[in-house]
Design an enzyme around this catalytic site. Sequence first.
Site, PDB file in Angstrom:
ATOM      1  N   GLU A 213     -33.541  28.423  22.926  1.00 30.29           N
ATOM      2  CA  GLU A 213     -33.585  29.602  23.790  1.00 30.29           C
ATOM      3  C   GLU A 213     -34.589  29.342  24.900  1.00 30.29           C
ATOM      4  O   GLU A 213     -35.396  28.416  24.820  1.00 30.29           O
ATOM      5  CB  GLU A 213     -33.987  30.848  22.990  1.00 30.29           C
TER       6      GLU A 213
ATOM      7  N   HIS B  61     -39.313  37.006  21.554  1.00 29.47           N
ATOM      8  CA  HIS B  61     -40.168  36.023  20.901  1.00 29.47           C
ATOM      9  C   HIS B  61     -41.343  35.713  21.800  1.00 29.47           C
ATOM     10  O   HIS B  61     -41.201  35.633  23.023  1.00 29.47           O
ATOM     11  CB  HIS B  61     -39.403  34.710  20.651  1.00 29.47           C
TER      12      HIS B  61
END
Length: 289
Positions: free
Chosen positions: A209, A247
Amino acid sequence: MAILINKDTKVLVQAITGKSGSLQTKVMLEAGTQIVAGVTPGKGGQDIYGIPVYDYVCEAKKEHDFDTVISFVPPAGAKDSCFEAIDAGIRLLVLTTEEIPLQDVVEIIAYAKAHGTTLVGPGCAGVIAPGVCKVGAHPVRFFMPGEVGVVSKSGALSYEIGKTLTDNHIGQSSVVAIGGGPMWGFTQKDAIALYNQDPNTKVIVLLGEIGGGSEEEAAAYIKTHVTKPVVSLIVGRNAPQGKSLGHAGAIVNGNVGTAKTKIEALKDAGVHVVKNPTEMVDTIRALLD
């Protein structure tokens, strides 16, 4: 064979009597994991699902042989509990706890490294070897035994891709979710190195990601060391600069950590970069044929 865990792995659960600890202990037992003891300070002498509970890891170590610890200890106590587990001479520590103070994370990673303990996490979903064992939170029904090794930062993404592969009758040798960062013990590169050595893994899947440089580091390692085919899906391609995916490690800063830089590095390393799960299934199926 699987990476990190196998049928002989013996596990101690920290915070076993808490909500998350007791829930995941039950599911791990149902998955075939050998859980030999648990620890919750003040709850020693009890048992849960037939597993004896101790106040301290050192007490459990005197009575039981275990090489792996999974921790559900809340953030404030995470560092001390990790040090206690590492002091018991364990091989593997899976740290599921999120929101641990960053200074504590630095110290936990350093302490584990100094004592030869592999630390997966923090803030991770852990690892599953389908049909064999799991030390973490992966839903067993989403996975099946096979020849594809998966590593992901995101637990949820590893669940989704595992289920997609399983629905298409593509099994997995192991699935590891290392956590969202920004700092890790066990990295994507570490997982890829183990998969490259694992005779039962034929294809490696790297789920990445935006944010951070860990995929670029993995790409550099793949380019010079990895002989098996690697397939990668990078999520967050359309996220605006500076946005987070939830995150701590998923923040794009300038030209570092963008989907573009990751994809370019992976393609340069010979990785099969796919745009969606459907394309991933088709690519893996072709590589396995």
